[in-house]
Motif scaffolding. Structure first.
Motif, PDB file in Angstrom:
ATOM      1  N   ALA A   1       3.273  -0.441   6.440  1.00 44.57           N
ATOM      2  CA  ALA A   1       3.372  -0.065   8.124  1.00 44.57           C
ATOM      3  C   ALA A   1       2.651   1.034   8.932  1.00 44.57           C
ATOM      4  O   ALA A   1       2.228   0.916   9.204  1.00 44.57           O
ATOM      5  CB  ALA A   1       4.862  -0.257   8.759  1.00 44.57           C
ATOM      6  N   ALA A   2       2.769   2.094   7.544  1.00 46.55           N
ATOM      7  CA  ALA A   2       1.791   3.652   8.410  1.00 46.55           C
ATOM      8  C   ALA A   2       0.501   3.442   7.774  1.00 46.55           C
ATOM      9  O   ALA A   2       0.156   3.104   8.922  1.00 46.55           O
ATOM     10  CB  ALA A   2       2.488   4.436   6.804  1.00 46.55           C
ATOM     11  N   LEU A   3       0.560   2.174   6.922  1.00 47.23           N
ATOM     12  CA  LEU A   3      -0.811   2.087   7.087  1.00 47.23           C
ATOM     13  C   LEU A   3      -2.050   1.032   8.053  1.00 47.23           C
ATOM     14  O   LEU A   3      -3.045   1.640   8.177  1.00 47.23           O
ATOM     15  CB  LEU A   3      -0.869   1.518   5.180  1.00 47.23           C
ATOM     16  N   SER A   4      -1.186   0.354   8.585  1.00 47.48           N
ATOM     17  CA  SER A   4      -1.290  -0.771   9.348  1.00 47.48           C
ATOM     18  C   SER A   4      -1.186   0.011  10.501  1.00 47.48           C
ATOM     19  O   SER A   4      -2.443  -0.558  11.754  1.00 47.48           O
ATOM     20  CB  SER A   4      -0.350  -1.338   8.966  1.00 47.48           C
ATOM     21  N   PHE A   5      -0.545   0.863  11.102  1.00 44.65           N
ATOM     22  CA  PHE A   5      -0.442   1.187  12.271  1.00 44.65           C
ATOM     23  C   PHE A   5      -1.484   2.408  12.436  1.00 44.65           C
ATOM     24  O   PHE A   5      -2.132   1.944  13.591  1.00 44.65           O
ATOM     25  CB  PHE A   5       1.058   2.336  12.543  1.00 44.65           C
ATOM     26  N   LEU A   6      -1.789   3.385  10.710  1.00 43.76           N
ATOM     27  CA  LEU A   6      -3.034   4.578  11.706  1.00 43.76           C
ATOM     28  C   LEU A   6      -4.225   3.602  11.655  1.00 43.76           C
ATOM     29  O   LEU A   6      -5.122   3.723  12.086  1.00 43.76           O
ATOM     30  CB  LEU A   6      -3.224   4.831   9.813  1.00 43.76           C
TER      31      LEU A   6
ATOM     32  N   VAL B   1       2.016  10.239   3.687  1.00 46.00           N
ATOM     33  CA  VAL B   1       2.139   9.194   3.122  1.00 46.00           C
ATOM     34  C   VAL B   1       2.402   9.037   1.958  1.00 46.00           C
ATOM     35  O   VAL B   1       3.117   8.415   1.064  1.00 46.00           O
ATOM     36  CB  VAL B   1       1.302   8.285   3.434  1.00 46.00           C
ATOM     37  N   SER B   2       2.509  10.607   2.129  1.00 41.96           N
ATOM     38  CA  SER B   2       2.763  11.081   0.579  1.00 41.96           C
ATOM     39  C   SER B   2       4.133  10.404  -0.221  1.00 41.96           C
ATOM     40  O   SER B   2       4.144   9.894  -1.601  1.00 41.96           O
ATOM     41  CB  SER B   2       2.382  12.837  -0.227  1.00 41.96           C
ATOM     42  N   LEU B   3       5.118  10.647   0.361  1.00 43.86           N
ATOM     43  CA  LEU B   3       6.339  10.382  -0.170  1.00 43.86           C
ATOM     44  C   LEU B   3       6.741   9.027  -0.312  1.00 43.86           C
ATOM     45  O   LEU B   3       7.201   8.381  -1.425  1.00 43.86           O
ATOM     46  CB  LEU B   3       7.193  11.457   0.772  1.00 43.86           C
TER      47      LEU B   3
ATOM     48  N   ALA C   1       8.020  16.153   5.108  1.00 45.42           N
ATOM     49  CA  ALA C   1       6.741  15.058   5.278  1.00 45.42           C
ATOM     50  C   ALA C   1       7.363  13.710   5.938  1.00 45.42           C
ATOM     51  O   ALA C   1       6.807  12.860   5.973  1.00 45.42           O
ATOM     52  CB  ALA C   1       5.698  15.104   3.856  1.00 45.42           C
ATOM     53  N   ALA C   2       8.299  13.520   4.142  1.00 44.21           N
ATOM     54  CA  ALA C   2       9.112  12.326   4.386  1.00 44.21           C
ATOM     55  C   ALA C   2       9.162  11.794   5.862  1.00 44.21           C
ATOM     56  O   ALA C   2       9.444  10.638   6.446  1.00 44.21           O
ATOM     57  CB  ALA C   2      10.028  12.363   3.538  1.00 44.21           C
ATOM     58  N   LEU C   3       9.626  12.493   6.575  1.00 43.78           N
ATOM     59  CA  LEU C   3      10.408  12.388   7.856  1.00 43.78           C
ATOM     60  C   LEU C   3       9.192  11.837   9.041  1.00 43.78           C
ATOM     61  O   LEU C   3       9.123  10.974   9.904  1.00 43.78           O
ATOM     62  CB  LEU C   3      11.293  13.646   8.686  1.00 43.78           C
ATOM     63  N   ARG C   4       8.172  12.606   8.537  1.00 48.45           N
ATOM     64  CA  ARG C   4       6.474  12.603   9.684  1.00 48.45           C
ATOM     65  C   ARG C   4       5.967  10.864   8.967  1.00 48.45           C
ATOM     66  O   ARG C   4       5.485   9.869   9.474  1.00 48.45           O
ATOM     67  CB  ARG C   4       5.699  13.006   9.420  1.00 48.45           C
TER      68      ARG C   4
ATOM     69  N   HIS D   1       8.385   7.976  10.086  1.00 49.18           N
ATOM     70  CA  HIS D   1       7.538   8.023  12.336  1.00 49.18           C
ATOM     71  C   HIS D   1       6.160   7.724  12.093  1.00 49.18           C
ATOM     72  O   HIS D   1       6.013   6.848  13.252  1.00 49.18           O
ATOM     73  CB  HIS D   1       7.717   9.872  11.953  1.00 49.18           C
ATOM     74  N   LEU D   2       5.577   7.460  11.343  1.00 54.66           N
ATOM     75  CA  LEU D   2       3.880   7.200  11.009  1.00 54.66           C
ATOM     76  C   LEU D   2       4.439   5.804  11.300  1.00 54.66           C
ATOM     77  O   LEU D   2       3.939   4.456  11.641  1.00 54.66           O
ATOM     78  CB  LEU D   2       3.090   7.733  10.030  1.00 54.66           C
ATOM     79  N   ALA D   3       5.477   5.093  10.228  1.00 56.32           N
ATOM     80  CA  ALA D   3       5.546   3.632   9.900  1.00 56.32           C
ATOM     81  C   ALA D   3       6.443   2.832  11.048  1.00 56.32           C
ATOM     82  O   ALA D   3       6.092   1.781  11.073  1.00 56.32           O
ATOM     83  CB  ALA D   3       7.030   3.336   8.408  1.00 56.32           C
ATOM     84  N   ALA D   4       7.131   3.598  11.766  1.00 53.02           N
ATOM     85  CA  ALA D   4       7.612   3.078  12.808  1.00 53.02           C
ATOM     86  C   ALA D   4       6.508   3.593  13.804  1.00 53.02           C
ATOM     87  O   ALA D   4       6.960   2.903  15.203  1.00 53.02           O
ATOM     88  CB  ALA D   4       8.371   3.828  13.674  1.00 53.02           C
TER      89      ALA D   4
END
Length: 373
Positions: A185-190, A243-245, A270-273, A276-279
């Protein structure tokens, strides 16, 4: 098994005598319903094994995917300090799966036309040894046995769902699946935000990845290596640290919980961000509304910008509001709490501020105001 009627009135499964009650009609082939069902299960197991050995997916790749999961479990056991017995059992499973991979890889290359001399050179053995070790019949026997074992394991899992995995391994598998979905989801959003086509994004990734393969990464069908993940995130204008975590968890890696305090704080943020990115980076007001009043918009902004170390109540509420699973983030928060406590001077404990802890704005170039070692 032959489809002929049972000879001499014997059960086709257990071979015990059958009393034919009627002289007309179809003869009984099984002495009981239990034997009939057992025979059906045996036939189903054989079909499942045959299906697996004739899969259109390259067998070497299939074995490698299973090997990856086994290695992730071994790494998790090492991080968590599991007993020697557990670690050696997992290592034995890894070793056995490596042998299966070698058999599959050699078989596939041989089918493509590689000579035994080429196989021997690649394996650093003599041609005679290669022929003996990876003879087609031996490879087929070995891989058929593996397929049958896996089919039997899946059948057992279907009848005993509660005993699929030990509790810790079951939790690891579920966490891995969730993280894989969030990573995609995070990669797709980016990618959407970047404005790049999939073909353009693929062109900026080393290794010659095709656009269809990148598409499968973005849809969550394929889990990329860390190198590919970094290059894809960078090409789309993102920060790989965010996205490392997610990537580590998607790989089944259980990170050590005792990081230095500053590192633990950075990993939590980093995990929380990443969540946030995936959302799709919802606003602080939207997140606060989704937290049922547990978070204020200003606190959300402070946490996501790295200017606040939240309490566990705040962390759990934030993770849930972002569609994550608090249990997956709990070890990261506990690492912060542990690092925070061990750096306190016991004599000054009462005068030292506790979590939540506000930190200076990183944009000002100052270090976090954490307790000194």
């Amino acid at each position: 098994m032959s489809k002929r009627k049972a000879p001499n009135g014997k059960c086709r499964f257990c071979k015990r005598p059958i009393q034919q009650l009627n002289r007309v009609g179809r003869r009984r082939e099984y002495c009981s319903l239990a034997c009939r069902r057992s025979a059906q299960r045996e036939r189903g197991k054989g079909l499942e094994a045959k299906k697996e050995t004739t899969s259109t997916l390259p067998l070497g790749r299939s074995v490698t995917e299973d090997l990856q999961l086994l290695v992730a479990r071994l790494l998790s056991a090492e991080y968590e300090g599991k007993s020697l017995e557990v670690r050696l059992r997992l290592a034995s499973e890894v070793s056995r799966e490596v042998e299966h991979y070698m058999s599959a890889a050699v078989h596939e290359e041989h089918v493509r036309g590689a000579s035994w001399e080429q196989v021997a050179a690649a394996a650093s053995v003599s041609p005679a040894t290669a022929r003996t070790r990876w003879a087609p019949r031996e490879v087929e026997r070995r891989l058929s046995r593996r397929a049958a074992d896996r089919a039997a394991a899946r059948q057992l899992e279907a009848t005993l769902p509660a005993a699929r995995l030990p509790v810790d391994e079951q939790a690891l598998t579920e966490s891995t699946a969730r993280a894989g979905s969030k990573l995609a989801a995070a990669l797709s959003f980016l990618h959407r935000e970047s404005g790049l086509t999939i073909k353009e994004a693929a062109a900026q990734i080393g290794g010659g990845l095709s656009a269809p393969y990148v598409s499968r990464i973005l849809s969550g069908e394929r889990l990329p290596t860390w190198e590919v993940t970094q290059e894809l995130v960078t090409a789309c204008g993102g920060d790989p640290r965010e996205v490392s975590l997610l990537w580590e968890h998607a790989q089944g890696m259980a990170p050590p919980v005792r990081h230095p305090l500053n590192d633990a704080v950075d990993r939590l943020h980093a995990a929380l961000r990443g969540l946030h990115l995936a959302a799709a980076r919802p606003s602080s007001d939207h997140i606060a509304d989704a937290s049922d009043g547990l978070l204020a918009p200003a606190d959300v902004t402070a946490v996501l910008s790295g200017r606040m170390v939240p309490t566990w109540t705040m962390t759990g509420a934030l993770v849930k509001a972002l569609g994550g699973w608090p249990a997956d983030v709990r070890p990261l928060w506990e690492a912060v709490e542990y690092g925070f406590l061990v750096r306190l001077d016991p004599g000054d404990l009462a005068q030292t501020p506790c979590l939540p802890l506000r930190l200076p704005d990183p944009a000002l170039g100052t270090d976090p105001d954490l307790p000194e070692s």
